[in-house]
Design a protein around this motif. Structure first.
Motif, PDB file in Angstrom:
ATOM      1  N   LYS A   1       1.867  10.681  13.775  1.00  0.00           N
ATOM      2  CA  LYS A   1       1.723   9.471  12.986  1.00  0.00           C
ATOM      3  C   LYS A   1       2.084   9.819  11.551  1.00  0.00           C
ATOM      4  O   LYS A   1       1.538  10.754  10.961  1.00  0.00           O
ATOM      5  N   ARG A   2       2.998   9.067  10.975  1.00  0.00           N
ATOM      6  CA  ARG A   2       3.535   9.453   9.666  1.00  0.00           C
ATOM      7  C   ARG A   2       2.497   9.331   8.558  1.00  0.00           C
ATOM      8  O   ARG A   2       2.538  10.083   7.595  1.00  0.00           O
ATOM      9  N   VAL A   3       1.567   8.406   8.691  1.00  0.00           N
ATOM     10  CA  VAL A   3       0.491   8.292   7.708  1.00  0.00           C
ATOM     11  C   VAL A   3      -0.376   9.556   7.736  1.00  0.00           C
ATOM     12  O   VAL A   3      -0.818  10.045   6.692  1.00  0.00           O
ATOM     13  N   THR A   4      -0.597  10.097   8.925  1.00  0.00           N
ATOM     14  CA  THR A   4      -1.379  11.333   9.051  1.00  0.00           C
ATOM     15  C   THR A   4      -0.670  12.498   8.370  1.00  0.00           C
ATOM     16  O   THR A   4      -1.306  13.323   7.706  1.00  0.00           O
ATOM     17  N   TRP A  16       0.826  -1.210   0.000  1.00  0.00           N
ATOM     18  CA  TRP A  16       0.000   0.000   0.000  1.00  0.00           C
ATOM     19  C   TRP A  16       0.860   1.259   0.000  1.00  0.00           C
ATOM     20  O   TRP A  16       0.508   2.266  -0.626  1.00  0.00           O
ATOM     21  N   LEU A  17       2.000   1.208   0.712  1.00  0.00           N
ATOM     22  CA  LEU A  17       2.901   2.357   0.700  1.00  0.00           C
ATOM     23  C   LEU A  17       3.443   2.592  -0.703  1.00  0.00           C
ATOM     24  O   LEU A  17       3.528   3.741  -1.170  1.00  0.00           O
ATOM     25  N   GLU A  21       0.420   1.356  10.546  1.00  0.00           N
ATOM     26  CA  GLU A  21       1.685   1.881  11.072  1.00  0.00           C
ATOM     27  C   GLU A  21       1.892   1.442  12.514  1.00  0.00           C
ATOM     28  O   GLU A  21       1.021   1.643  13.370  1.00  0.00           O
ATOM     29  N   ARG A  22       3.043   0.857  12.788  1.00  0.00           N
ATOM     30  CA  ARG A  22       3.359   0.433  14.136  1.00  0.00           C
ATOM     31  C   ARG A  22       3.471   1.649  15.050  1.00  0.00           C
ATOM     32  O   ARG A  22       4.067   2.659  14.661  1.00  0.00           O
ATOM     33  N   PRO A  23       2.888   1.598  16.260  1.00  0.00           N
ATOM     34  CA  PRO A  23       2.949   2.762  17.162  1.00  0.00           C
ATOM     35  C   PRO A  23       4.383   3.171  17.454  1.00  0.00           C
ATOM     36  O   PRO A  23       5.275   2.324  17.576  1.00  0.00           O
ATOM     37  N   GLN A  24       4.595   4.474  17.553  1.00  0.00           N
ATOM     38  CA  GLN A  24       5.923   4.997  17.845  1.00  0.00           C
ATOM     39  C   GLN A  24       6.288   4.683  19.284  1.00  0.00           C
ATOM     40  O   GLN A  24       5.460   4.788  20.187  1.00  0.00           O
ATOM     41  N   GLY A  63       9.287   8.119   3.667  1.00  0.00           N
ATOM     42  CA  GLY A  63      10.593   7.490   3.803  1.00  0.00           C
ATOM     43  C   GLY A  63      10.830   6.957   5.205  1.00  0.00           C
ATOM     44  O   GLY A  63      11.421   5.884   5.392  1.00  0.00           O
ATOM     45  N   ALA A  64      10.357   7.702   6.219  1.00  0.00           N
ATOM     46  CA  ALA A  64      10.541   7.274   7.604  1.00  0.00           C
ATOM     47  C   ALA A  64       9.687   6.058   7.946  1.00  0.00           C
ATOM     48  O   ALA A  64       9.926   5.390   8.953  1.00  0.00           O
ATOM     49  N   LEU A  65       8.695   5.758   7.128  1.00  0.00           N
ATOM     50  CA  LEU A  65       7.860   4.573   7.345  1.00  0.00           C
ATOM     51  C   LEU A  65       8.563   3.287   6.925  1.00  0.00           C
ATOM     52  O   LEU A  65       8.275   2.213   7.472  1.00  0.00           O
TER      53      LEU A  65
END
Length: 412
Positions: A77-80, A18-19, A193-196, A127-129
């Motif tokens: 959240k990086r997706v956000t 999906w990314l 996304e895995r929680p930070q 990229g950070a994901l």
């Protein structure tokens, strides 16, 4: 337990899929949108200075948003962040469309739209994901696939954008671009996304300083950033003049401009396939990366010496083949060296450092193209990149040879 691990692996693979889809969508929208705005402006003004201006505004916007929002990427959240960035870019194209249909067909409208659409941190967040979704030993292969897929989109997007720009009106194309940006909400919603991990909450200054400290403790990252900063200077000096170069030097139209712009990503896809399957160069990794930049510099010199669109397409494709050996290995190094908890802000700092010279590059390209012509611009950029990357080949190659000799001596 085995079943759970298999399920988790399947989930991560799905997330990467999906990314990849969303990055392809983002690049399709960004590439096509930039081409359409640039062609609208050049058709409206016929001015090289205007073309330089739109690129300069875009770079200033990117620099500002990286400076202000970059240190906060790892808090959110990086997706956000990805969704918010693309929504803003879509709104910029909607603004240009509304002004255009209202009869305000002025250059400053396109400049404003280009500036607002540049206010995004999508690339740093996406990229950070990647290290969250991919195993460490698979990063080179994952990076090659992702970057190759994105460049494949550019191969298709640029000539298509050139063809559609020649056939359809801006009033039709602009809202299509806005919708394409807003489509981020669909694929991004499927990324789990895995929680930070919990950590110390830092101020903006603290986060930015931490990103700088990562560079201070890794000299190799500083050296690579210097190389790419100089290269970015040259790339943006010429890229801002691509449309005038094709129309005036190669005597082409919008389709030829799209094909020329697509030649580099076409070569990049081929280079990504090669980089993904070859073994890492090991001790000579940094020398190979520098050699890729050197090859790119040579292609600029050759572009300055030709007036044939067919020859230019081959040269630009060759530049694309070389570049994954810089980009793929460089991204992999960052993912391995930088802790995941600060990766977003470090990537943002990298963007700031590498783009610090790009506004100067755009001004240089605009001045040189207007005063001395396109061949002089391309050849001067090629000489600059070859000089700097050639020094990198010598320094990194010599260091690798010394390490290899030292290892042999130690074994004896």
């Amino acid at each position: 337990m085995t079943g759970e691990m298999a399920t988790a692996a399947k989930s991560w693979n799905r997330n990467l899929g999906w990314l990849c889809v969303d990055q392809m969508r983002s690049n399709l929208a960004g590439t096509s949108g930039t081409f359409i705005l640039s062609w609208m402006l050049y058709t409206l003004t016929g001015s090289k200075a205007a073309m330089g201006g739109i690129w300069l505004l875009s770079l200033v916007g990117q620099w500002l948003v990286q400076w202000i929002a970059g240190p906060y990427i790892d808090r959110w959240k990086r997706v956000t962040v990805m969704k918010l960035s693309e929504t803003i870019r879509g709104a910029a194209f909607l603004f240009v469309w509304l002004m255009w249909i209202a009869g305000h067909k002025e250059a400053y409208i396109i400049w404003i739209g280009s500036f607002v659409s540049s206010l995004h941190v999508y690339d740093a967040a996406a990229g950070a994901l990647i290290p969250k979704l991919a195993e460490s030993d698979k990063l080179v292969r994952v990076n090659a696939v992702l970057s190759g897929s994105v460049q494949l989109v550019r191969v298709l997007a640029l000539p298509t954008a050139g063809l559609l720009t020649g056939m359809l009106s801006a009033e039709f194309l602009l809202p299509v671009m806005a919708i394409l940006f807003w489509c981020v909400w669909f694929p991004a919603s499927f990324i789990n996304e895995r929680p930070q991990s919990a950590g110390t909450v830092r101020t903006w200054k603290g986060s930015f300083v931490q990103g700088i400290q990562v560079y201070q403790s890794n000299r190799i990252l500083c050296g690579l950033t210097l190389l790419v900063a100089v290269t970015s200077f040259g790339v943006f000096a010429t890229q801002a003049m691509y449309i005038p170069y094709v129309t005036e030097t190669l005597h082409g139209g919008p389709l030829a401009s799209g094909l020329f712009s697509a030649a580099f990503p076409f070569g990049y896809v081929c280079g990504s396939i090669i980089a993904g399957w070859l073994r890492e160069p090991g001790t000579y990794l940094y020398a190979v990366m520098s050699a890729a930049l050197f090859a790119g510099g040579l292609t600029y010199i050759m572009l300055g010496m030709t007036t044939s669109i067919h020859t230019a397409l081959v040269i630009e494709a060759a530049a694309g083949v070389a570049m994954p050996f810089w980009n793929v290995y460089s991204s992999t190094l960052y993912y391995r060296i930088v802790p995941e908890s600060v990766l977003g802000q470090v990537l943002s700092v990298r963007s700031l450092l590498t783009k610090a010279m790009t506004p100067v590059g755009v001004m240089y390209g605009t001045f040189l193209a207007s005063s001395f012509g396109m061949p002089a611009l391309f050849m001067s950029v090629g000489v600059l990149i070859c000089t700097v990357s050639g020094a990198g080949i010598f320094i990194f190659g010599r260091a690798a040879a010394l390490r290899q000799v030292g290892n042999v001596s130690a074994k004896e």
